[in-house]
Scaffold this motif. Structure first.
Motif, PDB file in Angstrom:
ATOM      1  N   CYS A   9      -1.610 -34.101 -71.154  1.00  0.00           N
ATOM      2  CA  CYS A   9      -2.586 -34.936 -71.855  1.00  0.00           C
ATOM      3  C   CYS A   9      -3.803 -34.116 -72.271  1.00  0.00           C
ATOM      4  O   CYS A   9      -4.287 -33.282 -71.511  1.00  0.00           O
ATOM      5  N   ASN A  11      -6.773 -35.095 -72.654  1.00  0.00           N
ATOM      6  CA  ASN A  11      -7.960 -35.473 -71.888  1.00  0.00           C
ATOM      7  C   ASN A  11      -7.779 -35.219 -70.395  1.00  0.00           C
ATOM      8  O   ASN A  11      -8.756 -35.077 -69.664  1.00  0.00           O
ATOM      9  N   HIS A  12      -6.521 -35.213 -69.943  1.00  0.00           N
ATOM     10  CA  HIS A  12      -6.215 -34.993 -68.532  1.00  0.00           C
ATOM     11  C   HIS A  12      -5.196 -33.857 -68.421  1.00  0.00           C
ATOM     12  O   HIS A  12      -3.999 -34.121 -68.403  1.00  0.00           O
ATOM     13  N   CYS A  29      -1.677 -39.168 -72.316  1.00  0.00           N
ATOM     14  CA  CYS A  29      -0.993 -39.805 -71.201  1.00  0.00           C
ATOM     15  C   CYS A  29      -1.087 -41.325 -71.368  1.00  0.00           C
ATOM     16  O   CYS A  29      -1.758 -41.816 -72.277  1.00  0.00           O
ATOM     17  N   CYS A  32      -4.489 -42.816 -71.676  1.00  0.00           N
ATOM     18  CA  CYS A  32      -5.255 -42.549 -72.890  1.00  0.00           C
ATOM     19  C   CYS A  32      -4.632 -43.210 -74.117  1.00  0.00           C
ATOM     20  O   CYS A  32      -5.289 -43.347 -75.151  1.00  0.00           O
TER      21      CYS A  32
END
Ligand code: ZN
Ligand code: ZN
Length: 176
Positions: A9, A11-12, A29, A32
């Motif tokens: 992801c 963001n992750h 993910c 998100c």
């Protein structure tokens, strides 16, 4: 297959995923991803999309709210008096209000603006509803309840007269 194909992801970075935003192709993910009518998208793309749809100017809000409330108020003075035809005229009034507001804001749009406009139409219809409710409550406290009570006394009278006449004539004596 291999781990080389595993996406993480955006963001992750610790979260493996197989989803991609279908607009910017960024790996996202499940936390998100936002499910839109056109598929999964990242939050940034969804926000950008909403901005495009939200084209209302600040002055559209007071304009729409005032116009909807005033028109709805005028309608509330006319439509409920039409009795049965109110069933047809109330939706028509709604259409007229919506189209007038739409014409005034020149087809600019915003979901929030539409909510405010509908709320304003509801508020505009309140004065006549509340005044009618007050009249109804007053009628109930003055005459309405009295009518109900006299109905009960009349009913009681009928029952008592009938039973008394019957017992007297048939010779059945109660309480002896
Ligand atoms: Zn995206
Ligand atoms: Zn994520």
């Amino acid at each position: 297959m291999s781990n080389e194909n595993t996406l993480f992801c955006a963001n992750h970075p610790q979260t493996p995923t197989s989803l991609r935003c279908n607009r910017c192709e960024k790996p996202i993910c499940t936390r998100c991803a936002v499910l839109t009518p056109t598929g999964y998208r990242c939050k940034e793309c969804v926000r950008g999309q909403q901005k495009i749809f939200d084209t209302a100017n600040w002055y559209d809000y007071p304009l729409a709210v005032i116009v909807a409330a005033v028109l709805s108020f005028i309608g509330s003075q006319i439509v409920p008096r039409m009795g049965f035809f109110a069933l047809l005229l109330a939706p028509l009034a709604g259409v007229i209000i919506a189209e007038t507001v739409r014409a005034l804001i020149r087809r600019r749009r915003s979901r929030q603006l539409f909510t405010f406009t509908a709320a304003a139409a509801a508020i505009g219809s309140l004065p006549s509803l509340v005044s009618l409710l007050v009249i109804a409550l007053a009628a109930l406290s003055q005459g309405g309840l009295g009518v109900l009570l006299s109905l009960i006394w009349n009913l009681l009278y009928t029952v008592m007269v009938t039973t008394t006449v019957y017992t007297r004539l048939s010779g059945i004596q109660i309480g002896r």
